[in-house]
Design a protein around this motif. Sequence first.
Motif, PDB file in Angstrom:
ATOM      1  N   THR A   1      36.383  39.390  33.909  1.00  0.00           N
ATOM      2  CA  THR A   1      36.863  39.482  32.529  1.00  0.00           C
ATOM      3  C   THR A   1      38.244  40.145  32.484  1.00  0.00           C
ATOM      4  O   THR A   1      38.661  40.843  33.424  1.00  0.00           O
ATOM      5  CB  THR A   1      35.901  40.305  31.661  1.00  0.00           C
ATOM      6  N   GLN A   2      38.915  39.947  31.371  1.00  0.00           N
ATOM      7  CA  GLN A   2      40.222  40.581  31.191  1.00  0.00           C
ATOM      8  C   GLN A   2      40.105  42.098  31.297  1.00  0.00           C
ATOM      9  O   GLN A   2      40.952  42.760  31.917  1.00  0.00           O
ATOM     10  CB  GLN A   2      40.811  40.189  29.831  1.00  0.00           C
ATOM     11  N   LYS A   3      39.043  42.662  30.695  1.00  0.00           N
ATOM     12  CA  LYS A   3      38.857  44.116  30.730  1.00  0.00           C
ATOM     13  C   LYS A   3      38.689  44.619  32.161  1.00  0.00           C
ATOM     14  O   LYS A   3      39.291  45.625  32.560  1.00  0.00           O
ATOM     15  CB  LYS A   3      37.633  44.482  29.892  1.00  0.00           C
TER      16      LYS A   3
ATOM     17  N   ASP B   1      42.036  44.321  33.982  1.00  0.00           N
ATOM     18  CA  ASP B   1      42.973  45.375  33.581  1.00  0.00           C
ATOM     19  C   ASP B   1      42.638  46.689  34.285  1.00  0.00           C
ATOM     20  O   ASP B   1      43.530  47.390  34.786  1.00  0.00           O
ATOM     21  CB  ASP B   1      42.916  45.582  32.059  1.00  0.00           C
ATOM     22  N   ALA B   2      41.340  47.025  34.317  1.00  0.00           N
ATOM     23  CA  ALA B   2      40.917  48.280  34.964  1.00  0.00           C
ATOM     24  C   ALA B   2      41.224  48.249  36.451  1.00  0.00           C
ATOM     25  O   ALA B   2      41.664  49.263  37.027  1.00  0.00           O
ATOM     26  CB  ALA B   2      39.427  48.508  34.730  1.00  0.00           C
TER      27      ALA B   2
END
Length: 205
Positions: free
Chosen positions: A36-38, A41-42
Amino acid sequence: MPSASFADSLPFILRWEGGYVNHPADPGGATNRGVTQKVYDAWRRKQGQSAQDVRQLSDDEMRSIYEANYWRPARCDTLERKLDVAHFDTAVNMGVGRAVRFLQAAMGCEVDGGFGDGTLRAVQQCNDLAKALVSYCNEREAFYGRLVASNPKLAVFQKGWNNRLNALRKEVGLPGFEADVPTDFGDADHIERIPDIGEDPSYDF
């Protein structure tokens, strides 16, 4: 360096994670090859890198995320071949904690979602891998059924979940599942990922 078992297991997971999707019913939002994008990003923040669109996810990043977020936390490296891919795929689809609960139930040890010494001993002392795999997959199928019964809106994902699970049964050599299972996401354009234990109380039962 990723283990040979991880490298051998990953293609099955990627077959069912698909490519880039952004389904309006998926709380994970934009997702590429199951990342996922989240999560992306992390991951990039940890590497000291700036955020970028998950569509730009590289092969090396994808492999590193799967190993760090699922394979190693689920302790897949401690499991026999076949059980490792079943456990890995479950951790990816519904979280490490829930996968460990299914493993513990299949091994007949205390079910608490934590892979501690008792779970490790049960795994090491398992003398019927085929029986454990049947039990593990049955635990997963039963959970899908309970989930749809409690939230009928999720029925759109049930066929895809069961297709993936039956393909996993074939992958690990369970009798009765010798036929090829096409990569069919059912009534959706992807296989919905289920929040892990503690992430969303409506999924915890």
